[in-house]
Design a protein around this motif. Structure first.
Motif, short mmCIF file in Angstrom:
data_model
loop_
_atom_site.label_atom_id
_atom_site.label_comp_id
_atom_site.label_asym_id
_atom_site.label_seq_id
_atom_site.Cartn_x
_atom_site.Cartn_y
_atom_site.Cartn_z
N TRP A 97 1.22 -0.92 -0.08
CA TRP A 97 0.45 0.01 -0.07
C TRP A 97 0.76 1.55 -0.24
O TRP A 97 0.54 2.31 -0.70
CB TRP A 97 -1.03 -0.27 1.08
CG TRP A 97 -1.87 -1.00 1.06
CD1 TRP A 97 -1.88 -2.04 1.08
CD2 TRP A 97 -3.07 -0.39 0.20
NE1 TRP A 97 -3.05 -2.82 0.58
CE2 TRP A 97 -4.39 -1.62 0.70
CE3 TRP A 97 -4.10 0.51 0.31
CZ2 TRP A 97 -5.70 -1.47 -0.46
CZ3 TRP A 97 -5.31 0.36 -0.81
CH2 TRP A 97 -6.12 -0.50 -0.42
N PRO A 98 1.94 1.66 1.04
CA PRO A 98 2.78 3.08 0.59
C PRO A 98 3.91 2.18 -0.31
O PRO A 98 4.09 4.19 -0.62
CB PRO A 98 3.53 2.42 2.08
CG PRO A 98 3.20 1.71 2.64
CD PRO A 98 2.03 0.63 2.00
N LYS A 99 3.92 2.39 -0.89
CA LYS A 99 4.36 2.36 -3.03
C LYS A 99 3.77 2.68 -3.48
O LYS A 99 4.06 2.92 -4.81
CB LYS A 99 4.73 0.82 -2.74
CG LYS A 99 5.99 0.63 -1.83
CD LYS A 99 6.44 -1.35 -2.01
CE LYS A 99 7.30 -2.03 -0.85
NZ LYS A 99 8.03 -3.09 -1.46
N ILE A 100 1.58 3.20 -3.41
CA ILE A 100 1.16 3.27 -4.64
C ILE A 100 1.49 4.93 -4.56
O ILE A 100 1.33 5.34 -3.77
CB ILE A 100 -0.31 2.57 -4.35
CG1 ILE A 100 -0.52 1.31 -4.14
CG2 ILE A 100 -0.95 2.79 -5.38
CD1 ILE A 100 -2.08 0.98 -2.98
N GLN A 101 1.90 5.12 -6.16
CA GLN A 101 1.78 6.45 -6.55
C GLN A 101 0.09 6.82 -6.35
O GLN A 101 0.21 7.19 -8.41
CB GLN A 101 2.56 6.30 -7.63
CG GLN A 101 3.90 5.92 -7.23
CD GLN A 101 5.08 6.82 -6.29
OE1 GLN A 101 4.86 8.13 -6.15
NE2 GLN A 101 6.03 5.68 -5.41
N TRP A 102 -0.63 7.05 -5.68
CA TRP A 102 -1.46 7.90 -6.21
C TRP A 102 -1.66 8.94 -6.92
O TRP A 102 -2.42 9.29 -7.64
CB TRP A 102 -2.50 7.80 -5.07
CG TRP A 102 -2.34 6.89 -3.71
CD1 TRP A 102 -1.46 6.40 -2.66
CD2 TRP A 102 -3.37 6.02 -4.05
NE1 TRP A 102 -1.82 5.20 -2.07
CE2 TRP A 102 -2.80 5.00 -2.44
CE3 TRP A 102 -4.40 5.52 -4.20
CZ2 TRP A 102 -3.81 4.20 -2.53
CZ3 TRP A 102 -5.27 4.04 -4.06
CH2 TRP A 102 -4.54 3.49 -3.33
N GLY B 235 0.20 -2.68 -6.42
CA GLY B 235 -0.86 -1.74 -5.98
C GLY B 235 -2.27 -2.13 -6.11
O GLY B 235 -3.33 -2.57 -5.47
N TYR B 236 -2.08 -2.96 -7.76
CA TYR B 236 -3.88 -3.72 -8.06
C TYR B 236 -4.65 -4.74 -7.11
O TYR B 236 -5.64 -4.31 -6.52
CB TYR B 236 -3.69 -3.93 -9.56
CG TYR B 236 -5.06 -4.39 -10.13
CD1 TYR B 236 -5.73 -4.17 -10.01
CD2 TYR B 236 -4.07 -5.63 -10.54
CE1 TYR B 236 -6.88 -5.03 -10.75
CE2 TYR B 236 -5.91 -6.81 -10.67
CZ TYR B 236 -6.92 -5.92 -10.86
OH TYR B 236 -7.67 -6.63 -11.37
N ILE B 237 -2.91 -5.32 -7.04
CA ILE B 237 -3.87 -6.56 -5.93
C ILE B 237 -4.12 -6.45 -5.13
O ILE B 237 -4.83 -6.93 -4.08
CB ILE B 237 -2.92 -7.92 -6.61
CG1 ILE B 237 -1.65 -7.87 -5.81
CG2 ILE B 237 -2.86 -8.30 -8.61
CD1 ILE B 237 -0.82 -9.20 -5.64
N ALA B 238 -3.35 -5.84 -3.79
CA ALA B 238 -3.20 -5.40 -3.15
C ALA B 238 -4.59 -4.88 -2.38
O ALA B 238 -5.62 -4.79 -1.35
CB ALA B 238 -2.32 -3.93 -2.64
N ILE B 239 -5.26 -3.33 -3.78
CA ILE B 239 -6.77 -3.02 -3.98
C ILE B 239 -7.84 -3.92 -3.71
O ILE B 239 -9.21 -4.07 -3.03
CB ILE B 239 -7.11 -1.58 -4.97
CG1 ILE B 239 -5.44 -0.65 -4.18
CG2 ILE B 239 -8.28 -0.87 -4.80
CD1 ILE B 239 -5.40 0.69 -5.08
#
Length: 304
Positions: free
Chosen positions: A64-69, A194-198
């Motif tokens: 999650w912290p690695k997602i570049q929102w 990030g995709y599979i985390a969400i």
């Protein structure tokens, strides 16, 4: 600077084989959990689905912290969340199907997703279907009908098995939507982590309260049941699916899709070894025809 070398074809083939074998264990572990718990049907299947995805989502928390929102294009998060909803539906339907039909029929029907992805892409994105794709889809549908007829021909269990076949088929429709929505989310800037985390987190949140709503508890089962649940999250989900996602970046996605078609073969062999489960000849023949059709449709989609 040392440039990392691409793995050899033999290494990729070996790792991909491990991934397919890991995915093939899912139906076996689910069936073992059902037997040891003395439970089945929708309620306990939701327990298995929710537990599997919750454990996977927890393991993916560091992503999650690695997602570049800030760099995401509009709609990326919505597509990922929608994919998670479809993934929750897929597992709820498919895991429940294993309480009603054979491992061979369930895994063969649920791996028809390349056919449905091709059809959905035709109407959603306007992608054309080649003649080979159309022929493959037709063959796959004929194989699916043979499985259904073989199920209804089984003594005293036809209606039950047919219901399980239908659940597996609708589970394939759900995972097809999951794949297409996931493709859109990644096209809009989400990395695979990030995709599979969400998606896994949304699926877990959706599934977690459902067993309780159906009057089924998460507690009170033998310890071995929780061990099988842990193995389901570790082997088919994190090992199997992670390897398949890795393989797509190494070789043609078509080859990966075709490799996944060996999941029903592996699962059926394991089902025979572990449970002595031998489906009716018509079901086996229908599964073979169906998988041949899916392979043809996959090749046709790649060439169109």
């Amino acid at each position: 600077m040392n440039i990392p070398q691409k793995p050899s074809n033999w290494s990729i083939a070996l790792i991909l084989t491990i991934g397919v074998l890991a995915v093939s264990t899912a139906s076996i572990l689910i069936r073992l959990a059902n037997l040891k718990a003395g439970a089945g049907g929708l309620g306990f299947s939701l327990v298995l689905a929710a537990s599997r995805l919750t454990l996977s989502a927890l393991i993916l928390l560091p992503a999650w912290p690695k997602i570049q929102w800030k760099t995401l294009q509009p709609g990326a998060r919505r597509y990922a969340a929608a994919a998670g909803l479809c993934l929750a539906l897929h597992f709820a339907l498919w895991i429940t199907s294993l309480s009603y039909t054979s491992i061979a029929a369930s895994t063969a029907l649920v791996t028809t997703n390349p056919v449905w992805v091709a059809l959905l892409s035709r109407f959603w994105f306007g992608e054309k279907l080649s003649k080979m794709s159309i022929a493959g889809i037709t063959i796959a549908l004929a194989g699916g009908m043979a499985i259904a007829l073989g199920s209804t021909g089984a003594a005293n269990t036809g209606n039950t098995q047919l219901f399980g076949d239908f659940l597996a088929l609708t589970g394939s429709w759900a995972v097809s939507l999951y794949l297409l929505l996931g493709r859109e989310a990644q096209r809009r800037g989400l990395g695979i982590g990030g995709y599979i985390a969400i998606a896994y987190t949304v699926a877990a949140i959706v599934l977690l309260p459902l067993p309780l709503a159906f009057g089924t508890s998460y507690t009170g089962y033998p310890n071995i049941v929780y061990f099988y649940i842990l193995l389901t999250a570790a082997l088919p989900q994190l090992v199997g699916h992670t390897i398949l996602n890795w393989a797509v970046a190494q070789i043609s996605p078509t080859l990966v899709t075709l490799a996944i078609l060996f999941e029903p073969v592996g699962a059926s062999c394991l089902g025979y070894l572990v449970f002595g489960e031998m489906p009716a000849p018509a079901v086996l023949a229908g599964a073979a025809v169906l998988l041949f059709g899916v392979a043809a449709a996959t090749f046709g989609t790649q060439k169109s």
